[in-house]
Design a protein around this motif. Structure first.
Motif, short mmCIF file in Angstrom:
data_model
loop_
_atom_site.label_atom_id
_atom_site.label_comp_id
_atom_site.label_asym_id
_atom_site.label_seq_id
_atom_site.Cartn_x
_atom_site.Cartn_y
_atom_site.Cartn_z
N LEU A 8 48.86 90.62 74.30
CA LEU A 8 49.37 91.94 73.89
C LEU A 8 49.28 92.90 75.06
N LYS A 9 50.43 93.41 75.50
CA LYS A 9 50.43 94.38 76.59
C LYS A 9 50.25 95.79 76.06
N GLU A 10 51.14 96.21 75.15
CA GLU A 10 51.07 97.56 74.59
C GLU A 10 51.86 97.62 73.30
N ALA A 11 51.55 98.62 72.50
CA ALA A 11 52.32 98.89 71.30
C ALA A 11 53.47 99.80 71.69
N LEU A 12 54.66 99.49 71.21
CA LEU A 12 55.84 100.30 71.53
C LEU A 12 56.01 101.36 70.45
N THR A 14 58.50 103.78 69.74
CA THR A 14 59.82 104.39 69.79
C THR A 14 60.15 104.93 68.40
N GLU A 15 61.29 105.58 68.29
CA GLU A 15 61.70 106.13 67.00
C GLU A 15 61.93 105.01 65.99
N LYS A 16 62.58 103.95 66.42
CA LYS A 16 62.84 102.82 65.53
C LYS A 16 61.55 102.12 65.12
N ALA A 17 60.64 101.94 66.07
CA ALA A 17 59.37 101.28 65.77
C ALA A 17 58.52 102.11 64.81
N THR A 18 58.57 103.42 64.93
CA THR A 18 57.83 104.29 64.02
C THR A 18 58.40 104.22 62.61
N MET A 19 59.72 104.15 62.50
CA MET A 19 60.33 104.02 61.18
C MET A 19 59.99 102.67 60.55
N LEU A 20 59.96 101.60 61.35
CA LEU A 20 59.58 100.28 60.84
C LEU A 20 58.15 100.27 60.32
N SER A 21 57.25 100.91 61.06
CA SER A 21 55.85 100.91 60.63
C SER A 21 55.63 101.77 59.39
N ALA A 22 56.37 102.87 59.28
CA ALA A 22 56.20 103.76 58.13
C ALA A 22 56.81 103.18 56.86
N ASN A 23 57.97 102.55 56.97
CA ASN A 23 58.69 102.10 55.78
C ASN A 23 58.45 100.63 55.42
N LEU A 24 58.38 99.76 56.42
CA LEU A 24 58.37 98.32 56.14
C LEU A 24 57.07 97.62 56.55
N ASN A 25 56.08 98.35 57.02
CA ASN A 25 54.79 97.79 57.45
C ASN A 25 54.97 96.77 58.58
N LYS A 26 55.88 97.10 59.53
CA LYS A 26 56.13 96.26 60.70
C LYS A 26 55.75 97.04 61.94
N VAL A 85 55.83 92.47 64.33
CA VAL A 85 54.81 91.83 63.50
C VAL A 85 54.83 92.46 62.11
N THR A 86 54.98 91.63 61.07
CA THR A 86 54.94 92.10 59.69
C THR A 86 53.55 91.85 59.13
N LEU A 87 52.94 92.91 58.59
CA LEU A 87 51.58 92.80 58.04
C LEU A 87 51.61 92.68 56.53
N LYS A 88 50.51 92.18 55.99
CA LYS A 88 50.35 92.07 54.54
C LYS A 88 50.30 93.49 53.95
N SER A 89 50.85 93.66 52.76
CA SER A 89 50.84 95.00 52.15
C SER A 89 49.40 95.44 51.93
N GLY A 90 49.13 96.68 52.28
CA GLY A 90 47.78 97.22 52.19
C GLY A 90 47.11 97.29 53.56
N ASP A 91 47.50 96.42 54.48
CA ASP A 91 46.96 96.46 55.84
C ASP A 91 47.78 97.42 56.69
N SER A 92 47.14 98.05 57.65
CA SER A 92 47.85 98.93 58.57
C SER A 92 47.09 98.98 59.89
N ILE A 93 47.79 99.39 60.93
CA ILE A 93 47.21 99.55 62.26
C ILE A 93 47.36 101.00 62.65
N ASP A 94 46.25 101.62 63.09
CA ASP A 94 46.29 103.00 63.54
C ASP A 94 46.55 103.00 65.04
N LEU A 95 47.76 103.37 65.44
CA LEU A 95 48.15 103.34 66.86
C LEU A 95 48.01 104.70 67.53
N ALA A 96 47.60 105.71 66.82
CA ALA A 96 47.49 107.04 67.41
C ALA A 96 46.26 107.22 68.25
#
Length: 96
Positions: A8-12, A14-26, A85-96
Protein backbone atom coordinates in the motif's frame (compact mmCIF):
# COMPACT_ATOMS: atom_id res chain seq x y z
CA UNK A 1 3.89 -12.48 1.18
CA UNK A 2 5.29 -8.98 0.87
CA UNK A 3 5.06 -6.50 3.73
CA UNK A 4 1.89 -4.41 3.80
CA UNK A 5 4.05 -1.28 4.00
CA UNK A 6 5.52 -1.99 0.56
CA UNK A 7 2.19 -2.97 -1.02
CA UNK A 8 0.00 0.00 0.00
CA UNK A 9 1.53 3.29 -1.09
CA UNK A 10 -1.23 5.78 -0.26
CA UNK A 11 -4.96 6.26 -0.11
CA UNK A 12 -6.30 8.27 -3.04
CA UNK A 13 -8.63 11.06 -1.91
CA UNK A 14 -10.20 12.29 -5.11
CA UNK A 15 -13.78 13.42 -5.57
CA UNK A 16 -14.77 10.08 -7.10
CA UNK A 17 -12.99 8.09 -4.38
CA UNK A 18 -14.72 10.11 -1.67
CA UNK A 19 -18.12 9.43 -3.22
CA UNK A 20 -17.32 5.70 -3.44
CA UNK A 21 -16.35 5.55 0.23
CA UNK A 22 -19.39 7.54 1.38
CA UNK A 23 -22.02 5.71 -0.69
CA UNK A 24 -20.73 2.23 -1.51
CA UNK A 25 -18.17 1.49 1.27
CA UNK A 26 -15.33 1.28 -1.30
CA UNK A 27 -11.88 2.74 -0.77
CA UNK A 28 -9.22 3.53 -3.40
CA UNK A 29 -5.52 2.94 -2.81
CA UNK A 30 -2.40 3.44 -4.88
CA UNK A 31 -0.51 0.14 -4.69
CA UNK A 32 2.84 -1.07 -5.94
CA UNK A 33 2.98 -2.45 -9.45
CA UNK A 34 3.82 -6.03 -8.39
CA UNK A 35 0.92 -6.37 -5.92
CA UNK A 36 -1.78 -8.94 -6.64
CA UNK A 37 -5.39 -8.78 -5.48
CA UNK A 38 -4.76 -11.22 -2.65
CA UNK A 39 -1.70 -9.22 -1.52
CA UNK A 40 -3.78 -6.02 -1.44
CA UNK A 41 -6.58 -7.76 0.47
CA UNK A 42 -4.20 -9.09 3.12
CA UNK A 43 -2.43 -5.73 3.46
CA UNK A 44 -5.67 -3.75 3.95
CA UNK A 45 -7.06 -6.28 6.45
CA UNK A 46 -3.79 -6.30 8.41
CA UNK A 47 -3.27 -2.52 8.37
CA UNK A 48 -6.81 -1.29 9.12
CA UNK A 49 -8.35 -4.33 10.93
CA UNK A 50 -11.35 -4.60 8.60
CA UNK A 51 -12.92 -7.38 6.52
CA UNK A 52 -12.38 -7.03 2.74
CA UNK A 53 -15.03 -8.54 0.48
CA UNK A 54 -13.66 -7.67 -2.97
CA UNK A 55 -10.64 -6.07 -4.64
CA UNK A 56 -10.65 -4.53 -8.13
CA UNK A 57 -7.26 -3.54 -9.50
CA UNK A 58 -6.35 -1.48 -12.55
CA UNK A 59 -3.23 -0.06 -14.15
CA UNK A 60 -3.29 3.65 -15.01
CA UNK A 61 -1.09 4.17 -18.04
CA UNK A 62 1.39 7.07 -18.23
CA UNK A 63 -0.12 10.15 -19.80
CA UNK A 64 1.77 12.26 -22.34
CA UNK A 65 2.09 15.93 -21.41
CA UNK A 66 3.82 18.90 -23.04
CA UNK A 67 6.55 20.43 -20.90
CA UNK A 68 6.61 24.18 -21.46
CA UNK A 69 9.85 24.61 -19.53
CA UNK A 70 11.64 22.45 -22.12
CA UNK A 71 10.27 24.18 -25.25
CA UNK A 72 7.10 22.07 -25.49
CA UNK A 73 8.95 18.76 -25.56
CA UNK A 74 6.85 15.71 -24.80
CA UNK A 75 7.11 14.27 -21.31
CA UNK A 76 5.11 11.70 -19.40
CA UNK A 77 3.27 11.65 -16.11
CA UNK A 78 4.06 8.52 -14.16
CA UNK A 79 1.68 5.59 -14.42
CA UNK A 80 0.49 3.68 -11.37
CA UNK A 81 -1.57 0.75 -10.20
CA UNK A 82 -4.79 1.40 -8.28
CA UNK A 83 -6.89 -0.91 -6.17
CA UNK A 84 -10.55 -0.35 -5.28
CA UNK A 85 -11.32 -2.26 -2.07
CA UNK A 86 -14.89 -3.14 -1.03
CA UNK A 87 -15.38 -3.58 2.71
CA UNK A 88 -17.98 -5.54 4.65
CA UNK A 89 -20.99 -3.44 5.66
CA UNK A 90 -20.38 -1.89 9.07
CA UNK A 91 -16.61 -1.65 8.58
CA UNK A 92 -14.99 1.65 7.64
CA UNK A 93 -11.56 3.23 7.35
CA UNK A 94 -10.85 6.68 8.75
CA UNK A 95 -8.56 8.34 6.19
CA UNK A 96 -8.67 11.85 7.63
Amino acid sequence: MKESVTILKEALLTEKATMLSANLNKYVFSVSSFASKSNVKDAVEKTFSVKVLKVNSLVVKPKAKRDRARRNKLGFKSGMKKAIVTLKSGDSIDLA
